[in-house]
Design an enzyme around this catalytic site. Structure first.
Site, PDB file in Angstrom:
ATOM      1  N   SER A   1     -18.942  50.996   4.223  1.00 39.25           N
ATOM      2  CA  SER A   1     -18.252  51.788   5.240  1.00 39.25           C
ATOM      3  C   SER A   1     -17.524  50.946   6.286  1.00 39.25           C
ATOM      4  O   SER A   1     -16.675  51.464   7.002  1.00 39.25           O
ATOM      5  CB  SER A   1     -19.234  52.729   5.947  1.00 39.25           C
ATOM      6  OG  SER A   1     -20.098  52.008   6.791  1.00 39.25           O
TER       7      SER A   1
ATOM      8  N   LYS B   1     -21.029  50.765  12.848  1.00 35.89           N
ATOM      9  CA  LYS B   1     -19.723  51.426  12.992  1.00 35.89           C
ATOM     10  C   LYS B   1     -18.987  50.824  14.180  1.00 35.89           C
ATOM     11  O   LYS B   1     -19.554  50.121  15.005  1.00 35.89           O
ATOM     12  CB  LYS B   1     -19.871  52.935  13.230  1.00 35.89           C
ATOM     13  CG  LYS B   1     -20.682  53.671  12.183  1.00 35.89           C
ATOM     14  CD  LYS B   1     -19.993  53.764  10.852  1.00 35.89           C
ATOM     15  CE  LYS B   1     -20.887  54.516   9.864  1.00 35.89           C
ATOM     16  NZ  LYS B   1     -20.589  54.233   8.503  1.00 35.89           N
TER      17      LYS B   1
END
Length: 182
Positions: free
Chosen positions: A41, A79
Site C-alpha cells: 500500500s 500511511k
C-alpha cells in the site's frame, strides 16, 4: 584482595548490564521502535517487508509517513498524512486539492511508470467521505502512496491522533539488496 576485586568487577558488570536493559526498554517503549512494512500500500515509497524505525515523540505534520493502530483490524498500518486538523481535502481528476490549492505529490508513481501499481486515487471530497468539511481537531486524513491498493481514510474515515504510534524516520536497507529502492 583478589576476591573483593572480582566482586567489584562483577558488581560493575551487573550495573552496566542493568543500565543497558533499562535504556533499551525506555528507548523502545517511549522514543523509537522498530517495525516492518507489510504489503504494497505504500509503493513506491516503501516495499513489502521493509524494516523501519518509528519515532514515537515527533510532531506529526502533513505528508509525514506514520505508523498507527488500524481502526478496522488488529494490525498496524503505515500511511501518509494528507490532511491535518483544519484542512479541506478534495481529489478531482487525480489531483489533490488541499484548502483549494492544487498540490504536487512527488511520492506517487509517475504516469509513465511501467509498474502495475495504480496511480488512480478517484474523485472525492472530505465531506463526501467523512461528513466533515474540515478535518476536526485531533484527527488526520491518511492515504497510502499506492492509491489503487490501500486501505486508508477513504475507507475507514478519519484517524484519531490517539491511534498514532509515531512517524517513520528511518528505513534499513539490507546489505544483500544494495540497489533498493528501484
Amino acid at each position: 584482595m583478589e576476591g573483593s576485586s572480582i566482586k567489584r568487577e562483577f558488581y560493575l558488570l551487573c550495573k552496566v548490564i542493568l543500565f543497558a536493559i533499562i535504556a533499551i526498554f525506555v528507548v523502545k517503549n517511549f522514543l523509537l521502535s522498530p517495525s516492518v512494512v507489510w504489503g504494497e500500500s505504500m509503493q513506491p515509497t516503501f516495499s513489502d517487508q521493509d524494516k523501519i524505525i518509528v519515532n514515537k515523540v515527533s510532531t506529526i505534520d502533513r505528508f509525514d509517513v506514520i505508523v498507527f493502530h488500524a481502526p478496522d483490524s488488529d494490525n498496524y498500518y503505515v500511511k501518509r498524512v494528507i490532511g491535518v486538523p483544519g484542512d479541506h481535502i478534495e481529489y478531482k481528476n487525480n489531483i489533490l486539492y488541499l484548502n483549494g490549492k492544487a498540490i504536487d505529490e512527488p511520492y506517487l508513481l509517475s504516469e509513465n511508470s511501467s509498474s502495475n501499481w495504480s496511480l488512480q486515487t478517484g474523485d472525492f471530497t472530505l465531506e463526501e467521505l467523512t461528513g466533515y468539511s474540515l478535518i476536526p481537531e485531533n484527527t488526520y486524513f491518511v492515504l497510502g502512496d499506492n492509491r489503487g491498493n490501500s486501505n486508508d481514510s477513504r475507507f475507514f474515515g478519519l484517524l484519531h491522533e490517539n491511534a498514532v504510534i509515531g512517524e517513520v524516520t528511518f528505513r534499513f536497507y539490507p546489505f544483500n539488496n544494495i540497489g533498493r529502492p528501484k
